[in-house]
Design a protein around this motif. Structure first.
Motif, PDB file in Angstrom:
ATOM      1  N   SER A   1       0.712  -1.049  -0.078  1.00  0.00           N
ATOM      2  CA  SER A   1       0.200   0.079   0.218  1.00  0.00           C
ATOM      3  C   SER A   1       0.824   1.161   0.156  1.00  0.00           C
ATOM      4  O   SER A   1       1.527   1.234  -0.162  1.00  0.00           O
ATOM      5  CB  SER A   1      -0.621   0.440   1.656  1.00  0.00           C
ATOM      6  OG  SER A   1      -0.071   0.186   2.533  1.00  0.00           O
ATOM      7  N   ILE A   2      -0.202   2.194   0.304  1.00  0.00           N
ATOM      8  CA  ILE A   2       0.807   3.445  -0.059  1.00  0.00           C
ATOM      9  C   ILE A   2       1.766   3.627   1.357  1.00  0.00           C
ATOM     10  O   ILE A   2       2.845   4.493   1.525  1.00  0.00           O
ATOM     11  CB  ILE A   2       0.113   4.565  -0.901  1.00  0.00           C
ATOM     12  CG1 ILE A   2      -0.174   4.461  -2.108  1.00  0.00           C
ATOM     13  CG2 ILE A   2       0.645   6.338  -0.281  1.00  0.00           C
ATOM     14  CD1 ILE A   2       0.791   4.944  -2.712  1.00  0.00           C
ATOM     15  N   ASP A   3       0.689   3.052   2.754  1.00  0.00           N
ATOM     16  CA  ASP A   3       1.380   3.650   3.815  1.00  0.00           C
ATOM     17  C   ASP A   3       2.166   3.406   3.748  1.00  0.00           C
ATOM     18  O   ASP A   3       3.171   3.249   4.583  1.00  0.00           O
ATOM     19  CB  ASP A   3      -0.307   3.102   4.731  1.00  0.00           C
ATOM     20  CG  ASP A   3      -1.082   3.969   4.676  1.00  0.00           C
ATOM     21  OD1 ASP A   3      -1.034   5.126   4.209  1.00  0.00           O
ATOM     22  OD2 ASP A   3      -2.268   3.910   5.100  1.00  0.00           O
ATOM     23  N   ASP A   4       2.142   1.694   3.120  1.00  0.00           N
ATOM     24  CA  ASP A   4       4.092   1.144   2.841  1.00  0.00           C
ATOM     25  C   ASP A   4       5.394   2.080   3.077  1.00  0.00           C
ATOM     26  O   ASP A   4       5.793   2.082   3.164  1.00  0.00           O
ATOM     27  CB  ASP A   4       3.795  -0.704   2.229  1.00  0.00           C
ATOM     28  CG  ASP A   4       3.106  -1.079   3.224  1.00  0.00           C
ATOM     29  OD1 ASP A   4       2.517  -1.278   4.688  1.00  0.00           O
ATOM     30  OD2 ASP A   4       2.471  -1.915   2.932  1.00  0.00           O
ATOM     31  N   ILE A   5       5.125   2.765   2.018  1.00  0.00           N
ATOM     32  CA  ILE A   5       6.108   3.487   1.271  1.00  0.00           C
ATOM     33  C   ILE A   5       5.963   5.055   2.275  1.00  0.00           C
ATOM     34  O   ILE A   5       7.610   4.662   2.935  1.00  0.00           O
ATOM     35  CB  ILE A   5       5.483   4.249  -0.488  1.00  0.00           C
ATOM     36  CG1 ILE A   5       5.153   3.123  -1.140  1.00  0.00           C
ATOM     37  CG2 ILE A   5       6.275   5.192  -0.381  1.00  0.00           C
ATOM     38  CD1 ILE A   5       4.342   3.600  -2.723  1.00  0.00           C
ATOM     39  N   LYS A   6       5.581   5.185   3.435  1.00  0.00           N
ATOM     40  CA  LYS A   6       5.099   5.805   3.856  1.00  0.00           C
ATOM     41  C   LYS A   6       5.969   5.717   4.755  1.00  0.00           C
ATOM     42  O   LYS A   6       6.783   7.174   5.159  1.00  0.00           O
ATOM     43  CB  LYS A   6       3.815   7.127   4.012  1.00  0.00           C
ATOM     44  CG  LYS A   6       3.204   7.481   3.245  1.00  0.00           C
ATOM     45  CD  LYS A   6       1.550   8.189   3.042  1.00  0.00           C
ATOM     46  CE  LYS A   6       1.143   8.661   2.648  1.00  0.00           C
ATOM     47  NZ  LYS A   6      -0.513   9.170   3.403  1.00  0.00           N
ATOM     48  N   GLU A   7       6.089   4.384   5.536  1.00  0.00           N
ATOM     49  CA  GLU A   7       6.513   3.937   6.790  1.00  0.00           C
ATOM     50  C   GLU A   7       7.283   3.582   6.612  1.00  0.00           C
ATOM     51  O   GLU A   7       8.074   3.203   7.788  1.00  0.00           O
ATOM     52  CB  GLU A   7       5.608   3.368   7.774  1.00  0.00           C
ATOM     53  CG  GLU A   7       4.098   3.595   7.477  1.00  0.00           C
ATOM     54  CD  GLU A   7       3.146   2.456   7.998  1.00  0.00           C
ATOM     55  OE1 GLU A   7       3.371   1.473   8.248  1.00  0.00           O
ATOM     56  OE2 GLU A   7       2.447   2.913   8.361  1.00  0.00           O
ATOM     57  N   THR A   8       8.109   3.851   5.075  1.00  0.00           N
ATOM     58  CA  THR A   8       9.707   3.304   4.950  1.00  0.00           C
ATOM     59  C   THR A   8      10.698   3.715   6.013  1.00  0.00           C
ATOM     60  O   THR A   8      10.726   4.435   5.998  1.00  0.00           O
ATOM     61  CB  THR A   8       9.863   3.300   3.632  1.00  0.00           C
ATOM     62  OG1 THR A   8       8.883   2.285   2.834  1.00  0.00           O
ATOM     63  CG2 THR A   8      11.374   2.560   3.711  1.00  0.00           C
TER      64      THR A   8
END
Length: 1021
Positions: free
Chosen positions: A234-241
């Protein structure tokens, strides 16, 4: 003749053969491919090579020249042209007509393989391709709606697969699509605060976005694959990298940047009828039927429309099959109208419905037989082949008319129906075969004509030949058989004489009186005829010449070009000004398609300073102005739009044949050629009829050159590559990783906010980070210089070249070309520089030369056929005197109708060489029959009787041929412009020649008969 006698004695066999022909022809018609024109075979191949980041001069010297040298030795090469531009080379090879292109391509590939070793490192592998002008989209379909993202998704996921499943569709390309991407907009202050670089974020994203197989473990009797899953879900996974700082701490990506699920910055915009849209261009398979494929797509539109999300709709922008259908329908309508006229003429002369049907049956049988022969020879059903049927319609009944007239003659002498049919048909069958053969042999020299003229008109020649052969067979078999069964009442005279016969009697009496006068004033007749023929030559300068007639397809293209380097927003604003001007044409405009930047709508490349309008007008029958009139009016209106060069042009059937005017400037220096090209454009723009004159020399885009100071960079531990990559990241962005969602893959792109990458100050103030973490201003490491960017360099046969091209409007091509040559000859070209005329003007001159040779051979073949028929050299020579008179009719017809001499008109002249002698053959042959011992007529009596007896069939054959072509001569309906010059040439040429045949040929006959008698008397003495 045995064939005639057999057909009369065995009518059932003839009828069964006719039914079989009808059945076979019907099946053939259903399977014939339909297209606008025959396929044009252009023997052209191209070699495309990439050489990234190289200047045009380097591309020319290191890529184009070696390839040119290697392919120039290939057998059959006529011309080698090259275009060298920044990063790529394109070498085009034009082969002589008749070259086996498959073998030539193999030879080219072998030569290219030999030269690969000398190409520079970094150059891509050359690709050798066959150039096919027919591979253009057959249809453009617009998908409109408010949400650009949804438009692209629906187009790629639903519509493209749906259309590609339709029968005959090769591929579907989406233009104006918005590419979805995840943008990570970096925050400079946050990066500095945490001591994180863009490279650190890229490494973190790639590390977190990985899946891998790491081994196998046992579970009972099974082996389990071990797989570490780390892909972003998800896009959240990218944000939380997590990203590691220089101090060893970790922060999330969204602490350093704004993560946006959006679309890539677009390099262009597409609009359909003023609404934002994506456009699907549909290509058909090579062997597919254009009309059938377009029909499949149109039939499926309702189905796909019902599956679209709300707010989205499809709209056919341009459908090339519509014009094909309208053109084919127009030609069919002209065939039916011409057939009806021929039938009425026959009924008027014959006064008998039965007799008219006997002759009229030749037409459908000939047409149906022609369809069968077209199918087996691989021809398509197009405007020209159907036009050939329309042109040959009147000629199809000529043989039958002559045969039936002679059967009538024997019936009136008291013979039975069977005897009349056999004797009448057998007696004139040789003359009929000879007259038909003379029409057929004129097409034989077309085999030796090359180029576009051959590709376009050989199918027409074949169609006419098939129809005439079928009608001849029907005339010597079917007509005698039907006459022996159906004409018992038709030959009986009862009651008051038919009014038309009384009229013909008066005409006959008048003709007999005139014939007596010309026989008594032979010198006056001959010199008067010569004076008329010579006097008609004065019309030649007033007629002019052109290559091919242009047809009103109702398609326009408006090209907008702003200053080089203009932004997309500026070009869009100019396009909006143009759009406001175009609203005045809403009443004649059906659809319009605007493409700003990106790719051109017709497969043309463009850039941010270019925009293209493609417009489909309503059919010609629904508007009062022609497309050319609208082009002129629109050009005048758009001249007032500031800030851009705007050109308006019509797209018609001749568009694929090259520019009407193309002036090739040759010389040793590109810079001199550019100046010379500008001067030529200025000179020819003042010539009446020249429209949108332009040079292929391009103005370079303004560029900012960044020269890195290697020594200063080394002081900070930086390399040129490191500086380049940081500048690229700042102003272009950098793809860091890939993100997959629902089977779709999109880029994860690092970039800086737009307000930090827009101006020159942003460039100069940019901070370059060294590996130690220190920051240094870019301005202290580089030198900035604003220059003109590279341009395209052209060469022709290994010599620099530039082309000046122009459309024409309001005048014929021949006259404009003559004026241009005169102006160019008055110019002072530098030493070593010259010009050549190319484009349609060159093709026209070449085709006229080939067709002139074909005409000479056609005339010789006509004479040879008649010499064999008469077994005499004198009588054919007499008959050939009907040919010079056609000059009067041809020139008069073109002058009256305002048509220039074109390729179709020239084909008409060649056809006339075989047609106009037919009446003379019948007349001279009958004179000879009457002078034989069987009849014992004197020469004077034989001429008067033959003239008056043959007047009726000559009038019938001439009128049926001429009147059947009148619908084509009037250019009724869409697409009829192509056959109009041919029809006009034959109508006027045959009409005038028939008059000379009836009056001049008898006089020439007597003169040569007297000359022969004198020669024989001297020999006896």
């Amino acid at each position: 003749m045995k064939l005639v006698k057999t057909s009369v004695k065995r009518p059932v066999g003839v009828i069964m053969i006719v039914l079989a022909i009808i059945a076979l022809g019907t099946v053939s018609l259903r399977n014939l491919n339909i297209d606008l024109f025959p396929e044009i075979d252009l023997p052209i191949a191209v070699v495309a090579t990439s050489y990234e980041d190289a200047a045009p001069e380097d591309v020319e010297n290191l890529i184009s020249r070696p390839i040119e040298s290697s392919v120039s030795s290939v057998e059959g090469i006529e011309t080698v042209q090259s275009q060298s531009q920044s990063g790529s080379s394109l070498v085009m090879m034009m082969f002589n007509n008749g070259t086996d292109l498959d073998q030539a391509l193999l030879d080219v590939r072998e030569n290219i393989d030999q030269v690969k070793g000398v190409l520079p490192d970094g150059a891509g592998d050359p690709s050798v391709l066959r150039f096919n002008p027919d591979q253009m989209p057959l249809m453009w379909v617009g998908l409109t709606g408010d949400d650009a993202a949804k438009l692209t998704q629906v187009a790629e996921d639903q519509i493209v697969p749906f259309f590609e499943r339709q029968n005959g569709v090769a591929s579907v390309t989406v233009e104006g699509a918005k590419e979805r991407e995840v943008q990570i907009v970096l925050d400079q202050s946050e990066l500095q605060q945490y001591g994180v670089t863009a490279q650190s974020i890229t490494q973190a994203l790639n590390s977190a976005n990985q899946s891998a197989s790491v081994g196998v473990v046992e579970k009972g009797n099974q082996d389990l694959q071990l797989r570490v899953t780390g892909d972003f879900e998800s896009i959240d996974d990218i944000k939380e990298t997590l990203v590691q700082t220089q101090t060893g701490e970790t922060v999330h990506v969204d602490d350093l940047a704004e993560v946006k699920d959006t679309h890539a910055e677009s390099s262009g915009e597409t609009m359909v009828n003023g609404e934002s849209a994506v456009v699907l261009s549909i290509m058909k398979k090579t062997d597919a039927n254009t009309v059938e494929v377009a029909g499949n797509i149109n039939d499926s539109m309702d189905e796909i429309e019902g599956e679209l999300p709300s707010g989205l709709s499809t709209n056919v922008i341009i459908d090339t099959s519509e014009y094909i259908n309208m053109s084919i329908s127009s030609v069919v309508q002209n065939i039916l109208l011409g057939g009806a006229i021929s039938f009425l003429v026959l009924l008027l002369f014959l006064k008998s419905l039965r007799a008219t049907i006997v002759i009229g049956l030749s037409i459908p049988i000939a047409i149906i037989s022609t369809f069968t022969l077209m199918y087996f020879t691989g021809e398509t059903l197009n405007v020209l082949t159907l036009g050939g049927l329309a042109l040959g319609l009147g000629m199809m009944v000529d043989s039958s008319i002559v045969i039936l007239e002679h059967i009538y003659t024997y019936r009136q002498r008291g013979y039975s129906l069977t005897q009349s049919s056999i004797k009448g048909a057998s007696e004139l069958a040789p003359a009929v075969i000879a007259s038909t053969t003379t029409t057929l042999v004129v097409f034989l020299p077309m085999v030796f004509v090359e180029g576009i003229a051959s590709d376009m008109f050989t199918p027409l020649a074949l169609t006419v030949s098939f129809a005439l052969i079928a009608s001849l067979i029907a005339a010597v078999t079917l007509v005698p058989m039907l006459s022996s069964k159906l004409l018992s009442k038709a030959t009986k005279e009862s009651g008051r004489r038919y009014w038309f016969n009384r009229f013909l009697d008066r005409v006959n009496n008048g003709y007999r009186a005139v014939l007596k006068w010309v026989l008594g004033h032979r010198k006056t007749t001959v010199f008067g005829s010569i004076a008329i023929i010579v006097g008609s030559l004065a019309l030649i300068p007033m007629i002019g010449a052109s290559f091919m007639p242009s047809s009103d397809q109702g398609q326009l293209q408006v090209n907008i070009e702003t200053q080089p380097g203009s932004s997309l927003e500026h070009t869009q604003s100019v396009a909006e000004d143009v759009n406001e001007k175009l609203t005045a044409y809403d009443d004649v405009m059906e659809t319009n398609y605007l493409n700003v930047g990106g790719g051109g709508g017709a497969g043309m490349g463009s850039s941010s300073n270019q925009a293209t309008y493609m417009m489909q007008l309503v059919p010609a029958s629904e508007r009062s102005q022609t497309t050319d009139d609208i082009v002129q009016s629109m050009s005048e209106d758009l001249d007032s739009v500031p800030g851009a060069d705007i050109s308006v042009m019509a797209t018609d059937s001749a568009a694929g044949l090259g520019d009407p005017i193309q002036i090739s400037l040759n010389g040793p220096e590109h810079d001199v050629l550019r100046d010379l090209a500008d001067e030529v454009v200025d000179v020819i723009s003042g010539i009446e009829g020249v429209h949108n004159a332009s040079s292929s020399a391009e103005d370079g885009d303004p560029q900012m050159h960044i020269q890195v100071d290697s020594e200063k960079a080394a002081m900070y531990g930086l390399t040129e590559q490191q500086i380049t990559s940081q500048i690229q990241l700042q102003f272009t962005g950098q793809t860091a990783a890939q993100y997959r969602e629902d089977g779709n893959e999109m880029d994860i792109t690092l970039m800086y906010p737009e307000e930090e990458r827009s101006t020159i100050n942003d460039l100069e103030d940019m901070k370059i980070k060294s590996e130690s973490g220190a920051s240094v201003s870019l301005a202290s490491l580089v030198t900035l210089e604003e220059v003109q960017g590279p341009v395209t360099l052209q060469r022709d046969n290994q010599q620099p070249q530039l082309n000046v091209t122009s459309e024409i409007i309001g005048r014929d091509l021949g006259s404009i070309t003559g004026d241009i040559r005169q102006e160019l000859d008055n110019m002072s070209f530098p030493e070593g520089y010259s010009y050549d005329m190319g484009g349609q003007a060159e093709d026209m001159a070449s085709s006229f030369t080939d067709l002139s040779i074909a005409l000479v051979f056609s005339i010789f073949l006509v004479y040879a056929v008649m010499a064999v028929q008469f077994e005499n050299f004198l009588f054919p020579f007499i008959i050939m005197f009907s040919l010079p008179a056609t000059v009067v009719g041809v020139l008069l017809g073109l002058f009256v109708t305002g048509l220039p001499l074109s390729i179709p008109a020239f084909i008409g002249i060649i056809m006339l060489a075989g047609i106009v002698v037919n009446n003379s053959i019948v007349l001279v042959d009958y004179i000879n029959i009457l002078r034989r011992d069987e009849y014992g007529k004197s020469r004077y009596e034989a001429i008067l009787e033959a003239g008056t007896n043959r007047l009726r069939p000559i009038l019938m054959t001439t009128l049926t041929t001429i009147l059947a072509m009148v619908p084509l001569g009037l250019a009724l309906g869409e697409g009829a412009e192509m056959q109009q010059p041919l029809a006009v040439t034959i109508i006027f040429g045959l009409a005038v020649s028939s008059i000379f045949t009836l009056l001049l040929i008898p006089v020439i006959y007597t003169l040569f008969d007297d000359l022969t008698a004198k020669i024989l008397r001297r020999k006896k003495t």
